[in-house]
Design an enzyme around this catalytic site. Structure first.
Site, PDB file in Angstrom:
ATOM      1  N   ASN A  86      37.995  30.510  34.495  1.00  9.53           N
ATOM      2  CA  ASN A  86      37.015  31.706  34.734  1.00  9.53           C
ATOM      3  C   ASN A  86      36.260  31.949  35.819  1.00  9.53           C
ATOM      4  O   ASN A  86      35.772  32.774  36.294  1.00  9.53           O
ATOM      5  CB  ASN A  86      36.147  31.676  33.570  1.00  9.53           C
ATOM      6  CG  ASN A  86      34.847  32.772  33.693  1.00  9.53           C
ATOM      7  OD1 ASN A  86      35.131  33.871  33.479  1.00  9.53           O
ATOM      8  ND2 ASN A  86      33.825  32.437  33.490  1.00  9.53           N
ATOM      9  N   SER A 117      40.912  40.168  37.908  1.00  9.54           N
ATOM     10  CA  SER A 117      40.101  41.184  37.873  1.00  9.54           C
ATOM     11  C   SER A 117      41.100  42.304  38.163  1.00  9.54           C
ATOM     12  O   SER A 117      42.321  41.973  38.848  1.00  9.54           O
ATOM     13  CB  SER A 117      39.070  41.090  39.303  1.00  9.54           C
ATOM     14  OG  SER A 117      38.604  42.385  39.485  1.00  9.54           O
ATOM     15  N   TYR A 148      37.735  39.036  48.317  1.00 10.78           N
ATOM     16  CA  TYR A 148      37.996  38.821  46.915  1.00 10.78           C
ATOM     17  C   TYR A 148      39.223  39.580  46.199  1.00 10.78           C
ATOM     18  O   TYR A 148      39.860  38.768  45.233  1.00 10.78           O
ATOM     19  CB  TYR A 148      36.644  39.180  46.321  1.00 10.78           C
ATOM     20  CG  TYR A 148      36.410  39.567  44.722  1.00 10.78           C
ATOM     21  CD1 TYR A 148      36.262  38.255  43.964  1.00 10.78           C
ATOM     22  CD2 TYR A 148      36.821  40.597  44.021  1.00 10.78           C
ATOM     23  CE1 TYR A 148      36.088  38.246  42.753  1.00 10.78           C
ATOM     24  CE2 TYR A 148      36.570  40.625  42.518  1.00 10.78           C
ATOM     25  CZ  TYR A 148      36.580  39.564  41.869  1.00 10.78           C
ATOM     26  OH  TYR A 148      36.474  39.386  40.435  1.00 10.78           O
ATOM     27  N   LYS A 158      42.083  37.489  43.970  1.00  8.05           N
ATOM     28  CA  LYS A 158      42.690  37.915  42.821  1.00  8.05           C
ATOM     29  C   LYS A 158      44.105  38.519  42.659  1.00  8.05           C
ATOM     30  O   LYS A 158      44.678  38.177  41.574  1.00  8.05           O
ATOM     31  CB  LYS A 158      41.700  39.089  42.068  1.00  8.05           C
ATOM     32  CG  LYS A 158      40.259  38.626  41.796  1.00  8.05           C
ATOM     33  CD  LYS A 158      40.165  37.405  40.909  1.00  8.05           C
ATOM     34  CE  LYS A 158      38.946  36.996  40.604  1.00  8.05           C
ATOM     35  NZ  LYS A 158      38.739  35.719  39.788  1.00  8.05           N
ATOM     36  N   THR A 196      27.580  41.518  34.414  1.00  7.20           N
ATOM     37  CA  THR A 196      27.298  40.138  34.568  1.00  7.20           C
ATOM     38  C   THR A 196      26.392  39.690  35.639  1.00  7.20           C
ATOM     39  O   THR A 196      26.195  40.946  36.406  1.00  7.20           O
ATOM     40  CB  THR A 196      28.632  39.301  34.649  1.00  7.20           C
ATOM     41  OG1 THR A 196      29.263  39.426  35.791  1.00  7.20           O
ATOM     42  CG2 THR A 196      29.609  39.664  33.405  1.00  7.20           C
TER      43      THR A 196
END
Length: 254
Positions: free
Chosen positions: A90, A140, A155, A159, A190
């Protein structure tokens, strides 16, 4: 769903999706290994897990871009519990950066989001084969499309790589009875954005815009992603492997 006597290793367990997943696994009687950088937060999550069913989790503070720390996760889990049944990859970082910024942001993101996952998976794999266990990678919707409201090129690339890793490992490990799946959340409430460098004010504006613009008119909550992770890790999903499972309130349709 019952995880009695099953050992679940969760990275990035000190907050957000990882913390929610840890508590949910604990409620299902799992022996949880909590991995993260913030030991204070890990201990708070551990207390919640122990309250659920009285099973004390193992807390492992680790920097996932440090090979020795990654190796210690597996060795400590086996020393404490003797097996690994589920690995939840995770932990992830988001660093703002464009192609004009050179490879620094790319190297930082890939070290945690891909390389650490590859290393930890390879180290845990022999133990997962013994238990006929499974892996859930947290990816994601950024794997499918650029993020328009931020410079998240590194990023997004990481992913996309993680999704391909999920499929390749699922195919390889199927012969050993080990399942591998990915959960791909959209915008989720989050600490991720703040950790990536956004101010609290910027995060609030970002959340307001997403609540307004997403097809279902809301963002994903970490507990919802945790529900999907636990389902995929359970025997109810025994025929599901190599899947990329989107939970995004319709974001990827836009």
């Amino acid at each position: 769903m019952d995880f009695n006597n099953k050992v679940v290793v969760i990275t990035g367990a000190s907050s957000g999706i990882g913390a929610s997943a840890a508590v949910l696994f604990a409620r299902q009687s799992a022996k949880v290994v909590l991995v993260g950088r913030n030991e204070e937060n890990l201990n708070k999550v551990a207390a919640q897990c122990e309250t659920a069913r009285g099973i004390r989790p193992l807390v492992v503070r680790a920097e996932l871009d440090t090979d020795a720390d990654v190796e210690a996760i597996v060795s400590k889990a086996i020393e404490e519990f003797g097996a690994i049944n589920v690995l939840v990859n995770n932990a992830g970082v988001g660093v703002c950066g464009s192609v004009l910024d050179g490879v620094g942001p790319y190297d930082k993101v890939m070290a945690t989001n891909v390389r650490a996952v590859y290393l930890l998976t390879s180290l845990a794999a022999p133990h997962l084969i013994k238990t006929k266990g499974n892996i859930v990678n947290v990816s994601s919707v950024a794997a499918f499309k650029p993020i328009k409201d931020a410079d998240y090129l590194p990023y997004c690339v990481s992913k996309a790589a993680l999704d391909q890793f999920t499929k390749c490992v699922a195919l390889e490990m199927a012969q050993h009875g080990v399942r591998v799946n990915s959960v791909n959340p959209g915008g989720t409430r989050t600490p991720f954005a703040e950790n990536a460098g956004f101010t609290k004010a910027q995060v609030e504006e970002l959340y307001k815009a997403r609540d307004k613009n997403y097809p279902l008119g809301k963002m994903v909550e970490s507990e919802e992603v945790a529900d999907l992770i636990v389902y995929l890790a359970s025997d109810r999903a025994r025929s599901i492997t190599g899947g990329v499972h989107v939970i995004d309130n319709g974001e990827s349709l836009m």
